[in-house]
Design a protein around this motif. Structure first.
Motif, PDB file in Angstrom:
ATOM      1  N   SER A 132     -11.497 -50.920  26.871  1.00 46.54           N
ATOM      2  CA  SER A 132     -12.172 -49.693  26.409  1.00 46.54           C
ATOM      3  C   SER A 132     -11.476 -49.138  25.164  1.00 46.54           C
TER       4      SER A 132
ATOM      5  N   ILE B 163     -12.257 -51.288  22.330  1.00 47.54           N
ATOM      6  CA  ILE B 163     -13.624 -51.049  21.827  1.00 47.54           C
ATOM      7  C   ILE B 163     -13.678 -49.776  21.001  1.00 47.54           C
ATOM      8  N   VAL B 164     -13.027 -48.705  21.506  1.00 46.22           N
ATOM      9  CA  VAL B 164     -13.029 -47.435  20.757  1.00 46.22           C
ATOM     10  C   VAL B 164     -12.339 -47.609  19.418  1.00 46.22           C
ATOM     11  N   TYR B 165     -11.189 -48.280  19.472  1.00 48.55           N
ATOM     12  CA  TYR B 165     -10.445 -48.507  18.240  1.00 48.55           C
ATOM     13  C   TYR B 165     -11.250 -49.374  17.267  1.00 48.55           C
ATOM     14  N   PHE B 166     -11.903 -50.371  17.840  1.00 46.23           N
ATOM     15  CA  PHE B 166     -12.695 -51.262  16.993  1.00 46.23           C
ATOM     16  C   PHE B 166     -13.856 -50.513  16.323  1.00 46.23           C
ATOM     17  N   ASP B 167     -14.519 -49.601  17.100  1.00 43.81           N
ATOM     18  CA  ASP B 167     -15.620 -48.808  16.515  1.00 43.81           C
ATOM     19  C   ASP B 167     -15.118 -47.928  15.384  1.00 43.81           C
ATOM     20  N   LYS B 168     -13.964 -47.303  15.626  1.00 39.69           N
ATOM     21  CA  LYS B 168     -13.426 -46.434  14.566  1.00 39.69           C
ATOM     22  C   LYS B 168     -13.063 -47.254  13.339  1.00 39.69           C
ATOM     23  N   THR B 169     -12.517 -48.424  13.639  1.00 38.06           N
ATOM     24  CA  THR B 169     -12.156 -49.293  12.492  1.00 38.06           C
ATOM     25  C   THR B 169     -13.397 -49.710  11.710  1.00 38.06           C
ATOM     26  N   ILE B 170     -14.434 -50.036  12.493  1.00 33.13           N
ATOM     27  CA  ILE B 170     -15.697 -50.421  11.813  1.00 33.13           C
ATOM     28  C   ILE B 170     -16.249 -49.252  11.002  1.00 33.13           C
ATOM     29  N   ASP B 171     -16.215 -48.049  11.595  1.00 29.98           N
ATOM     30  CA  ASP B 171     -16.709 -46.876  10.851  1.00 29.98           C
ATOM     31  C   ASP B 171     -15.886 -46.638   9.602  1.00 29.98           C
ATOM     32  N   TYR B 172     -14.602 -46.836   9.743  1.00 25.84           N
ATOM     33  CA  TYR B 172     -13.721 -46.621   8.581  1.00 25.84           C
ATOM     34  C   TYR B 172     -14.061 -47.603   7.465  1.00 25.84           C
TER      35      TYR B 172
ATOM     36  N   LYS C 135     -16.817 -49.196   7.101  1.00 24.66           N
ATOM     37  CA  LYS C 135     -18.152 -48.907   6.551  1.00 24.66           C
ATOM     38  C   LYS C 135     -18.088 -47.817   5.501  1.00 24.66           C
TER      39      LYS C 135
END
Length: 217
Positions: free
Chosen positions: A21, A24-33, A35
């Motif tokens: 989890s 996943i959260v870290y990965f989403d933030k990384t992806i948002d960053y 982007k």
């Protein structure tokens, strides 16, 4: 013993779930960053590309001889228009200067010189400022002579008597008839007629000429 293994397995599963989890959260933030970063870079890159394209067009335009020629012609036309405008202004200024030298309508006009007209009396011919009269000269006998022919004249008191009436050259013969007396033959000297002019005239061949000043009206 089995129970303990089960608990450990459950804990491991929970830890794995939590880890996944967090990942996943870290990965989403990384992806948002990334982007956001990618979008910012894309805007910058797009602007940079546009700027580069514009600069490239300007460079192509500057390096293109036809475009330079067109720009040069345009500049020359603008310069010519400017010069023509300046010339027009100069011409207008010159014209205005000429107008300023023109005398105003209130200035007195110069007095025109009087027209001189020359004329002659009747019988005269105008020649510049003189009048000339030309008439035929008088063809007459000398003084104290009488007309003998159309060309010669004689003096009746001059000459000599001739018995036969024959006279030499330059003499003219006449017969003097008396009443009851014999006829006398005489040889008289011939005098040639001359051309004369009236007072004021000058003899010119067979004509008389008189010149006077023309009259002014």
């Amino acid at each position: 013993m089995k129970k303990r293994n089960v608990i450990i397995l459950i804990l491991i599963i929970i830890i794995i779930i939590i880890t996944i989890s967090l990942f996943i959260v870290y990965f989403d933030k990384t992806i948002d960053y990334f982007k956001t970063k990618f979008n910012d870079n894309e805007v910058i890159d797009i602007n940079k590309d546009n700027t580069t394209k514009i600069d490239s067009k300007d460079n192509i335009k500057n390096n293109n001889p036809e475009t330079s020629k067109i720009d040069s012609d345009s500049n020359n036309d603008n310069s010519s228009n400017t010069n023509n405008s300046n010339n027009g202004n100069n011409n207008n200024q010159s014209f205005n200067n000429n107008d300023s030298s023109t005398p105003s309508n209130d200035s007195p006009l110069p007095t025109p010189e009087p027209t001189i007209t020359y004329y002659c009396p009747d019988g005269y011919v105008l020649n510049n400022t003189t009048c000339t009269s030309t008439i035929a000269a008088n063809y007459v006998c000398p003084s104290n002579t009488t007309e003998y022919t159309t060309k010669y004249c004689v003096n009746l008191s001059d000459g000599y008597e001739s018995e036969d009436g024959n006279c030499p050259e330059n003499y003219g013969s006449i017969d003097i008839i008396g009443l009851g007396t014999p006829t006398i033959h005489k040889c008289l000297t011939l005098y040639e007629k001359t051309y004369t002019c009236d007072d004021g005239y000058v003899l010119d061949g067979t004509n008389c000429i008189k010149t006077i000043n023309a009259q002014v009206r």
